[in-house]
Design a protein around this motif. Structure first.
Motif, mmCIF file in Angstrom:
data_model
loop_
_atom_site.group_PDB
_atom_site.id
_atom_site.type_symbol
_atom_site.label_atom_id
_atom_site.label_comp_id
_atom_site.label_asym_id
_atom_site.label_seq_id
_atom_site.Cartn_x
_atom_site.Cartn_y
_atom_site.Cartn_z
ATOM 1 N N TRP A 1 -3.780 29.471 -7.766
ATOM 2 C CA TRP A 1 -2.954 30.297 -8.653
ATOM 3 C C TRP A 1 -1.546 29.715 -8.799
ATOM 4 N N TYR B 1 -4.019 32.316 -17.321
ATOM 5 C CA TYR B 1 -2.664 31.905 -17.700
ATOM 6 C C TYR B 1 -2.569 31.585 -19.198
ATOM 7 N N THR C 1 3.817 33.781 -13.208
ATOM 8 C CA THR C 1 3.350 33.171 -11.963
ATOM 9 C C THR C 1 3.641 34.070 -10.764
ATOM 10 N N GLY D 1 0.326 28.048 -12.246
ATOM 11 C CA GLY D 1 1.690 28.272 -12.716
ATOM 12 C C GLY D 1 2.438 26.980 -12.933
#
Length: 467
Positions: free
Chosen positions: A65, A225, A256, A69
């Motif tokens: 994750w 995202y 993020t 970002g």
């Protein structure tokens, strides 16, 4: 008083100009609301469980994750340079057209309009309808009815003017972010020792550290995202050209942090294995913290998230069709621009009409429709890669072009963006290769979209030669 509409028959003002037009009326807050609204959709309520099932440990969970970002930030910096240098309501279409020619841009725009944008509108509409049906059922086709009403109402709001659409987006985004904050609060509530259902035992999930497994996890992460690049379509509507850089960086940073906090809440409440097994991860977390009644709150959260993404997608999607029509006379009707309200009226109407058709199809073949949209991911990553490469080409091709913002650490940053896009193209192709849509290998769906765009290109070129 009749709205003043400008089209190609009356010396239309070009959509693509180096300086923002006099009607540019969006500020930094509007841009951030639109970007955050596009990105934070229903995916954050589903993708984390899929990611958890494809990583070998908690460390990898947070790493992928965070990497999502960082990749988005690298891409945002590349788009910031392109958008500040070439502000255009055509976004990616405009960049690809300048770097690789109108033919490549047309193929991209057709794929985006015919499947990616309008398909996303319809799919998000079904998500909105599914959760609204939990709150207020409307019968066997209630989900499709809700989806259609959402498309019509949001289109009507945006036709009233760019500021109306942006204001609606700001409110929807605030509610959406509030929902994610509620999940984080639930995690903190459990962390502080509130009495609640015991979390799922932490045992090893089925994931592994193989390249294919991590790659598949990244497919779901970057899908969640996805959408920050659509900020390019509103670059010409910003009052200050450098605002696009601040909007992109700020938005990606906020997203993020939110995603990491939400995943922490999921993990703390359910454990890694519990996340991987969960079919409704947000519901499970809120139920663990606050009891079964929290299910209604989740339904509202997901419905608002879907609605927020729909509104933002409407705003940026219509600008692709408008820019496309500016370059191809056969589509001149889509280029009509309402100067009084700052919107591409006909593009909005065409986009809504196409989405309503897909909703009607999806009402009968919903699972196949969902798959069709998801399986176009290879097409998306292919053109993402081309946009990254266009930054290199335009630097060489137009070295004297004023650049209000330059991507830092050039050429390293755009190289990372391009290499990651190429990797995601490979990962998405590996994923769809084993999928089926109506008995046909799913990879052919993306091929069919590209081929249909090439056919359209041939027809348009022949029409241009004969006129």
């Amino acid at each position: 008083m009749r709205d003043r509409i400008t089209d190609s028959a009356t010396a239309a003002r070009p959509l693509d100009t180096l300086a923002p037009p006099p009607s540019a009326s969006l500020g930094l807050a509007h841009a951030v609301a639109i970007i955050v609204g596009i990105v934070i959709g229903a995916g954050i309520f589903k993708a984390p469980s899929l990611v958890a099932g494809n990583v070998p440990s908690t460390g990898w969970l947070f790493a992928v994750w965070a990497l999502g970002g960082l990749f988005s930030l690298a891409g945002a910096l590349c788009y910031a340079e392109l958008s500040a240098t070439y502000p255009s309501r055509g976004g990616d279409y405009h960049f690809l057209s300048r770097a690789f020619g109108k033919s490549t841009a047309l193929t991209y725009a057709w794929a985006r309009f015919s499947v990616v944008t309008t398909g996303s509108l319809a799919l998000l509409g079904f998500v909105f309808g599914d959760y609204m049906s939990q709150l207020l059922p409307l019968g066997p086709h209630g989900s499709a009815l809700y989806a259609a009403v959402a498309v019509v109402v949001l289109t009507a709001v945006n036709l009233r003017g760019i500021r109306n659409g942006a204001t609606a987006q700001a409110w929807l985004t605030a509610v959406e972010v509030g929902g994610l904050v509620l999940i984080v609060v639930a995690g903190l509530w459990l962390w502080l020792g509130a009495p609640a259902a015991a979390p799922a035992p932490v045992v090893a999930p089925p994931g592994s550290a193989s390249a294919s497994s991590i790659g598949l996890a990244m497919v779901f992460v970057l899908l969640t995202y996805g959408g920050w690049n659509d900020a390019a379509y509103i670059s010409a509507d910003l009052r200050q050209r450098r605002s696009i850089m601040r909007a992109l960086v700020l938005s990606v940073g906020v997203i993020t942090v939110l995603y990491l906090l939400v995943n922490w809440a999921y993990w703390h409440a359910l454990g890694l294995a519990g996340m991987a097994r969960s079919e409704a991860i947000a519901t499970d977390v809120l139920t663990a913290a606050f009891g079964p009644a929290a299910g209604k709150a989740v339904a509202v959260m997901v419905a608002v998230s879907a609605l927020t993404s729909m509104n933002a997608t409407l705003i940026v999607g219509a600008r692709t069709a408008g820019a496309l029509a500016q370059d191809w006379p056969q589509l001149r009707i889509l280029a009509a621009w309402d100067d009084a309200r700052g919107v591409p009226r006909n593009s909005f109407l065409a986009q809504a009409g196409f989405a309503l058709v897909l909703i009607a199809i999806g009402a009968a073949y919903q699972s196949g429709f969902r798959a069709m949209v998801e399986y176009t991911a290879p097409v998306f990553w292919l053109f993402f890669l081309l946009v990254g490469l266009s930054l290199f080409k335009l630097r060489v091709q137009e070295p004297d072009q004023p650049r209000p913002f330059k991507v830092p650490l050039y050429p390293l940053t755009p190289a990372v963006f391009c290499l990651t896009s190429a990797y995601m193209l490979w990962s998405s192709l590996s994923y769809v290769r084993s999928q089926q849509l109506g008995g046909i290998n799913a990879a052919w769906v993306g091929v069919a979209v590209l081929v249909s765009g090439l056919v359209l290109l041939i027809v348009f070129r022949r029409g241009t030669r004969t006129t």
